[in-house]
Write an enzyme that holds these catalytic residues in place. Structure first.
Site, PDB file in Angstrom:
ATOM      1  N   CYS A   4       0.623  -1.165   0.136  1.00  0.00           N
ATOM      2  CA  CYS A   4       0.090   0.068   0.132  1.00  0.00           C
ATOM      3  C   CYS A   4       0.851   1.271   0.190  1.00  0.00           C
ATOM      4  O   CYS A   4       1.637   1.497   0.956  1.00  0.00           O
ATOM      5  CB  CYS A   4      -1.040   0.147   1.183  1.00  0.00           C
ATOM      6  SG  CYS A   4      -1.927   1.472   1.213  1.00  0.00           S
ATOM      7  N   CYS A   7       0.594   3.397   3.164  1.00  0.00           N
ATOM      8  CA  CYS A   7       1.170   2.796   4.393  1.00  0.00           C
ATOM      9  C   CYS A   7       2.724   3.299   4.356  1.00  0.00           C
ATOM     10  O   CYS A   7       3.129   3.353   5.153  1.00  0.00           O
ATOM     11  CB  CYS A   7       0.894   1.268   4.458  1.00  0.00           C
ATOM     12  SG  CYS A   7      -0.899   0.876   4.998  1.00  0.00           S
ATOM     13  N   ASP A  30      -1.433  15.929  -2.796  1.00  0.00           N
ATOM     14  CA  ASP A  30      -1.889  15.015  -3.692  1.00  0.00           C
ATOM     15  C   ASP A  30      -0.801  15.256  -4.787  1.00  0.00           C
ATOM     16  O   ASP A  30      -0.432  16.377  -5.335  1.00  0.00           O
ATOM     17  CB  ASP A  30      -3.224  15.096  -4.406  1.00  0.00           C
ATOM     18  CG  ASP A  30      -3.582  14.004  -4.936  1.00  0.00           C
ATOM     19  OD1 ASP A  30      -3.071  13.671  -6.237  1.00  0.00           O
ATOM     20  OD2 ASP A  30      -4.515  13.413  -4.673  1.00  0.00           O
ATOM     21  N   ASN A  87     -13.789   8.630  -1.799  1.00  0.00           N
ATOM     22  CA  ASN A  87     -14.397   7.698  -2.999  1.00  0.00           C
ATOM     23  C   ASN A  87     -14.280   6.170  -2.451  1.00  0.00           C
ATOM     24  O   ASN A  87     -13.197   5.848  -1.757  1.00  0.00           O
ATOM     25  CB  ASN A  87     -13.370   7.825  -4.080  1.00  0.00           C
ATOM     26  CG  ASN A  87     -13.429   8.995  -4.729  1.00  0.00           C
ATOM     27  OD1 ASN A  87     -14.533   9.611  -4.861  1.00  0.00           O
ATOM     28  ND2 ASN A  87     -12.339   9.360  -5.037  1.00  0.00           N
ATOM     29  N   GLY A  93     -14.420   5.856  -8.017  1.00  0.00           N
ATOM     30  CA  GLY A  93     -13.049   6.556  -8.462  1.00  0.00           C
ATOM     31  C   GLY A  93     -11.805   6.243  -7.493  1.00  0.00           C
ATOM     32  O   GLY A  93     -10.740   6.709  -7.689  1.00  0.00           O
ATOM     33  N   THR A  95      -8.627   4.675  -6.266  1.00  0.00           N
ATOM     34  CA  THR A  95      -7.424   4.350  -7.000  1.00  0.00           C
ATOM     35  C   THR A  95      -6.544   3.836  -5.966  1.00  0.00           C
ATOM     36  O   THR A  95      -5.777   2.857  -6.260  1.00  0.00           O
ATOM     37  CB  THR A  95      -6.742   5.010  -7.937  1.00  0.00           C
ATOM     38  OG1 THR A  95      -6.512   6.356  -7.023  1.00  0.00           O
ATOM     39  CG2 THR A  95      -7.700   5.512  -9.136  1.00  0.00           C
ATOM     40  N   HIS A 100      -8.911   7.684   2.295  1.00  0.00           N
ATOM     41  CA  HIS A 100      -8.384   8.948   2.295  1.00  0.00           C
ATOM     42  C   HIS A 100      -9.565   9.830   2.075  1.00  0.00           C
ATOM     43  O   HIS A 100     -10.417   9.710   1.208  1.00  0.00           O
ATOM     44  CB  HIS A 100      -7.302   8.955   1.277  1.00  0.00           C
ATOM     45  CG  HIS A 100      -7.447   8.475  -0.106  1.00  0.00           C
ATOM     46  ND1 HIS A 100      -7.802   7.190  -0.380  1.00  0.00           N
ATOM     47  CD2 HIS A 100      -7.683   9.145  -1.189  1.00  0.00           C
ATOM     48  CE1 HIS A 100      -7.840   7.151  -1.713  1.00  0.00           C
ATOM     49  NE2 HIS A 100      -8.066   8.327  -2.398  1.00  0.00           N
ATOM     50  N   HIS A 102     -10.023  13.742   0.279  1.00  0.00           N
ATOM     51  CA  HIS A 102      -9.397  14.582  -0.480  1.00  0.00           C
ATOM     52  C   HIS A 102     -10.130  16.082   0.215  1.00  0.00           C
ATOM     53  O   HIS A 102     -11.178  16.218   0.150  1.00  0.00           O
ATOM     54  CB  HIS A 102      -9.872  14.701  -1.963  1.00  0.00           C
ATOM     55  CG  HIS A 102      -9.407  13.575  -2.313  1.00  0.00           C
ATOM     56  ND1 HIS A 102      -8.360  13.411  -3.469  1.00  0.00           N
ATOM     57  CD2 HIS A 102      -9.936  12.139  -2.235  1.00  0.00           C
ATOM     58  CE1 HIS A 102      -8.294  12.114  -3.896  1.00  0.00           C
ATOM     59  NE2 HIS A 102      -9.203  11.293  -3.374  1.00  0.00           N
TER      60      HIS A 102
END
Length: 114
Positions: A4, A7, A30, A87, A93, A95, A100, A102
């Site tokens: 990950c 992580c 981001d 998401n 969406g 990914t 998380h 945004h």
């Protein structure tokens, strides 16, 4: 969760532009921003998505919300407005399958988000 990417950011194995960190969460820019301010907030504990919260994490979601709101206010995002998005699943969406949020700010947003 050795594969990950988030992580690995938490473990400091991958560098990121960290803007906030405490015992529960970390926030960083981001790498593919869709707004002038595009910041990701992630729990240090690996949770796949919002849909994977359990009763053990009940207080985590509240603390997350309060800390993100405080961060946004400290940065002045509350003056013009900002958006918080998470998401859940590939069709929505997502990914990176590590929860998380945004935080998007610095431009006008439309509705529906698309």
């Amino acid at each position: 969760m050795s594969e990950c990417i988030f992580c690995k950011i938490v473990e400091k194995k991958i560098t990121a532009t960290i803007l906030y960190e405490d015992e529960l969460m970390i926030a960083f820019r981001d790498i593919n921003p869709v707004a002038p301010d595009h910041i990701l907030f992630i729990p240090k504990k690996h949770i796949e998505s919002f849909g994977h919260f359990t009763e053990k994490e009940e207080t985590l979601i509240g603390k997350f919300s309060v800390r993100i709101a405080k961060f946004a206010k400290e940065k002045g995002f509350d003056k013009k407005g900002y958006r918080i998005v998470t998401n859940i699943g590939a069709e929505a969406g997502q990914t990176v399958f590590h929860l998380h949020y945004h935080l998007l700010a610095g431009r006008n947003f439309e509705w529906p988000p698309g």
